[in-house]
Design a protein around this motif. Sequence first.
Motif, short mmCIF file in Angstrom:
data_model
loop_
_atom_site.label_atom_id
_atom_site.label_comp_id
_atom_site.label_asym_id
_atom_site.label_seq_id
_atom_site.Cartn_x
_atom_site.Cartn_y
_atom_site.Cartn_z
N GLY A 180 11.70 -15.78 37.17
CA GLY A 180 12.95 -14.62 36.99
C GLY A 180 13.42 -14.17 38.69
O GLY A 180 14.43 -13.45 38.52
N TRP A 181 12.69 -14.59 39.54
CA TRP A 181 13.17 -14.27 41.13
C TRP A 181 13.64 -15.27 41.47
O TRP A 181 13.17 -16.53 41.51
CB TRP A 181 11.85 -13.72 41.96
CG TRP A 181 11.39 -12.48 41.44
CD1 TRP A 181 10.30 -12.10 40.44
CD2 TRP A 181 11.47 -11.27 42.23
NE1 TRP A 181 10.08 -10.90 40.48
CE2 TRP A 181 10.96 -9.96 41.34
CE3 TRP A 181 12.45 -10.79 43.16
CZ2 TRP A 181 10.95 -8.84 41.93
CZ3 TRP A 181 12.57 -9.64 43.57
CH2 TRP A 181 11.72 -8.66 42.95
N CYS A 182 14.86 -15.04 42.42
CA CYS A 182 15.53 -16.06 43.05
C CYS A 182 15.05 -15.79 44.61
O CYS A 182 15.44 -14.86 45.15
CB CYS A 182 16.83 -15.98 43.19
SG CYS A 182 17.73 -16.93 44.03
N ALA A 222 15.87 -10.25 41.79
CA ALA A 222 15.67 -10.59 40.51
C ALA A 222 16.78 -9.51 39.46
O ALA A 222 17.08 -8.44 39.89
CB ALA A 222 14.25 -10.32 39.97
N ALA A 223 16.97 -9.94 38.41
CA ALA A 223 17.72 -9.09 37.40
C ALA A 223 17.18 -9.30 36.10
O ALA A 223 16.64 -10.35 35.55
CB ALA A 223 19.24 -9.30 37.39
N ALA A 224 17.14 -8.29 35.09
CA ALA A 224 16.60 -8.35 33.68
C ALA A 224 17.49 -7.42 32.93
O ALA A 224 17.78 -6.16 33.17
CB ALA A 224 15.02 -7.75 33.61
N PRO A 225 17.70 -7.82 31.58
CA PRO A 225 18.52 -6.72 30.60
C PRO A 225 17.87 -5.60 30.49
O PRO A 225 16.37 -5.59 30.15
CB PRO A 225 18.87 -7.73 29.84
CG PRO A 225 17.70 -8.77 29.61
CD PRO A 225 17.34 -8.99 31.18
N ARG A 284 18.90 -4.20 34.96
CA ARG A 284 17.92 -3.66 36.12
C ARG A 284 17.72 -4.84 37.21
O ARG A 284 17.62 -5.97 37.00
CB ARG A 284 16.45 -3.46 35.60
CG ARG A 284 15.59 -2.99 36.73
CD ARG A 284 14.24 -2.73 36.15
NE ARG A 284 14.25 -1.78 35.21
CZ ARG A 284 13.35 -0.61 35.13
NH1 ARG A 284 12.33 -0.77 35.74
NH2 ARG A 284 13.46 0.03 34.24
N VAL A 285 18.16 -4.30 38.41
CA VAL A 285 18.24 -5.27 39.46
C VAL A 285 17.02 -4.80 40.59
O VAL A 285 16.99 -3.69 40.80
CB VAL A 285 19.63 -5.19 40.30
CG1 VAL A 285 19.74 -6.03 41.60
CG2 VAL A 285 20.49 -5.48 39.27
#
Length: 63
Positions: A5-7, A19-22, A28-29
Amino acid sequence: MHRPGWCWLRSRFLLLAVAAAPEEDGTRVAFTGGVRVPRRAALVPVGVRREGRRSLERLTTLL
């Protein structure tokens, strides 16, 4: 360690990760980074907090 999930963005002297998550109310960033010192294992977080705040302010104005 690279987590799913991390770039990761890397150059000779910089390392950045985003990273970003719904979430229920939006997204959430997270981000981190630092300066890479040649021939040393250390990552020096020079200016990360200041630039992080600026980036979040810009992102917030776009939303």
